[in-house]
Design an enzyme around this catalytic site. Structure first.
Site, mmCIF file in Angstrom:
data_model
loop_
_atom_site.group_PDB
_atom_site.id
_atom_site.type_symbol
_atom_site.label_atom_id
_atom_site.label_comp_id
_atom_site.label_asym_id
_atom_site.label_seq_id
_atom_site.Cartn_x
_atom_site.Cartn_y
_atom_site.Cartn_z
ATOM 1 N N SER A 143 56.386 70.214 57.956
ATOM 2 C CA SER A 143 57.043 69.360 56.967
ATOM 3 C C SER A 143 58.331 70.061 56.576
ATOM 4 O O SER A 143 58.461 71.273 56.773
ATOM 5 C CB SER A 143 56.138 69.241 55.730
ATOM 6 O OG SER A 143 56.872 68.731 54.626
ATOM 7 N N TYR A 156 49.952 72.425 49.344
ATOM 8 C CA TYR A 156 50.513 71.820 50.569
ATOM 9 C C TYR A 156 51.699 72.652 51.077
ATOM 10 O O TYR A 156 51.776 72.979 52.262
ATOM 11 C CB TYR A 156 50.942 70.392 50.234
ATOM 12 C CG TYR A 156 51.535 69.592 51.368
ATOM 13 C CD1 TYR A 156 50.735 69.038 52.347
ATOM 14 C CD2 TYR A 156 52.913 69.347 51.434
ATOM 15 C CE1 TYR A 156 51.279 68.266 53.373
ATOM 16 C CE2 TYR A 156 53.464 68.579 52.439
ATOM 17 C CZ TYR A 156 52.645 68.036 53.413
ATOM 18 O OH TYR A 156 53.183 67.276 54.415
HETATM 19 C C1 BGC Z 1 54.994 65.078 52.109
HETATM 20 C C2 BGC Z 1 55.396 63.860 51.313
HETATM 21 C C3 BGC Z 1 56.844 63.991 50.842
HETATM 22 C C4 BGC Z 1 57.745 64.352 52.006
HETATM 23 C C5 BGC Z 1 59.204 64.560 51.588
HETATM 24 C C6 BGC Z 1 56.003 65.341 53.178
HETATM 25 O O1 BGC Z 1 55.640 66.476 53.904
HETATM 26 O O2 BGC Z 1 53.720 64.856 52.680
HETATM 27 O O3 BGC Z 1 54.526 63.721 50.224
HETATM 28 O O4 BGC Z 1 57.282 62.760 50.316
HETATM 29 O O5 BGC Z 1 57.274 65.526 52.615
HETATM 30 O O6 BGC Z 1 59.339 65.366 50.459
#
Ligand code: BGC
Length: 255
Positions: A143, A156
């Site tokens: 991410s 996360y």
């Molecule tokens: C997350 C989302 C978030 C996006 C951008 C992703 O990795 O799961 O919740 O909106 O990143 O910030």
């Protein structure tokens, strides 16, 4: 078909970004193994969709936060298709809780589904790739938050940060075996993980305004990066992350 004859595992492959990756790899000719825990019906539907593309797919019941289950996924790929060429560690969850709120159970869940599964996914896939010879491709779906704080989603971010270093360290360790390890860091993508935001027009407007390209990604726009990484054209990429975020991480209020 550039991935003809290749065999891929996609964890979390029956929904969201994982589903688009499974279909994208299948469209390029790969045979696909996906796991499921809760939704055999969605897995069956995806198997049928992939088979209709002319390729083969199987769903295996597996909880990717358990090493035995991950091993079963690898064994299923080898038993059904004879080998494993592409491992996509995609399964992920988030709790959207801050450092002050996050409980031990939430922490354990997020870290085990996102990071532990990726760590042992890399390990078990690499062992199989080394055993069969000829190298392989491992793609970790992280991410923007592998490197960019998301306040209110601490566990996360921690897990994705761990995946960033997993990608770099395993990429270096496995390079002599021809096993390439690359991360793909999506920004905001229109998938079930973002449903709360997508249902609220005010939040969506705020999110779109934060993205230089002005909109969320479609899952297929992440899948196409993974298909590229799985193919011959990506032969010199390892131990790094490609961000597909519409410019989100570089945005600035400019004040
Ligand atoms: C997350 C989302 C978030 C996006 C951008 C992703 O990795 O799961 O919740 O909106 O990143 O910030």
């Amino acid at each position: 078909m550039s991935l003809k004859g290749k065999v891929a595992i996609v964890t979390g492959g029956n929904t969201g970004i994982g589903k688009a990756i499974a279909v994208g790899l299948a469209k390029s000719g790969a045979s696909i193994v996906i796991d499921y825990v809760a939704d055999p019906a969605a897995t069956d539907a995806l198997e049928r969709e992939i088979v209709s593309l002319g390729d083969q797919a199987i769903g295996v019941e597996a909880d990717v936060s358990r090493i035995d289950d991950l091993q079963r996924l690898v064994e299923a790929a080898v038993a059904k298709f004879g080998r494993l060429d592409i491992m996509v560690n995609n399964a992920g969850v988030e709790t959207r809780t801050s450092v002050l709120e996050t409980t031990e159970a939430q922490y354990d869940k997020v870290l085990s589904i996102n990071l532990k599964s990726a760590f042992f996914g890399v390990q078990l896939a690499a062992k199989q790739m080394i055993k069969q010879g000829g190298g392989g491709r491992i793609v970790n779906i992280t991410s923007v938050h592998e490197d960019w704080p998301m306040p209110g989603n601490t566990a996360y971010c921690l897990a994705k940060g761990g995946m960033r270093m997993l990608t770099r360290t395993a990429g270096v360790e496995l390079a002599p075996h021809g096993v390439l390890v690359v991360g793909v860091g999506p920004g905001a993508v229109a998938t079930p993980i973002n449903l709360t935001t997508m249902k609220d027009p005010a939040l969506m407007a705020k999110l779109d305004a934060a993205i230089p390209l002005g909109r969320m990604a479609k899952p297929e726009e992440i899948a196409s990066v993974v298909v590229f990484l799985a193919g011959d054209s990506a032969s010199y990429l390892t131990a790094t992350t490609i961000f597909a975020d519409g410019g989100m991480m570089q945005n600035s209020v400019g004040l």
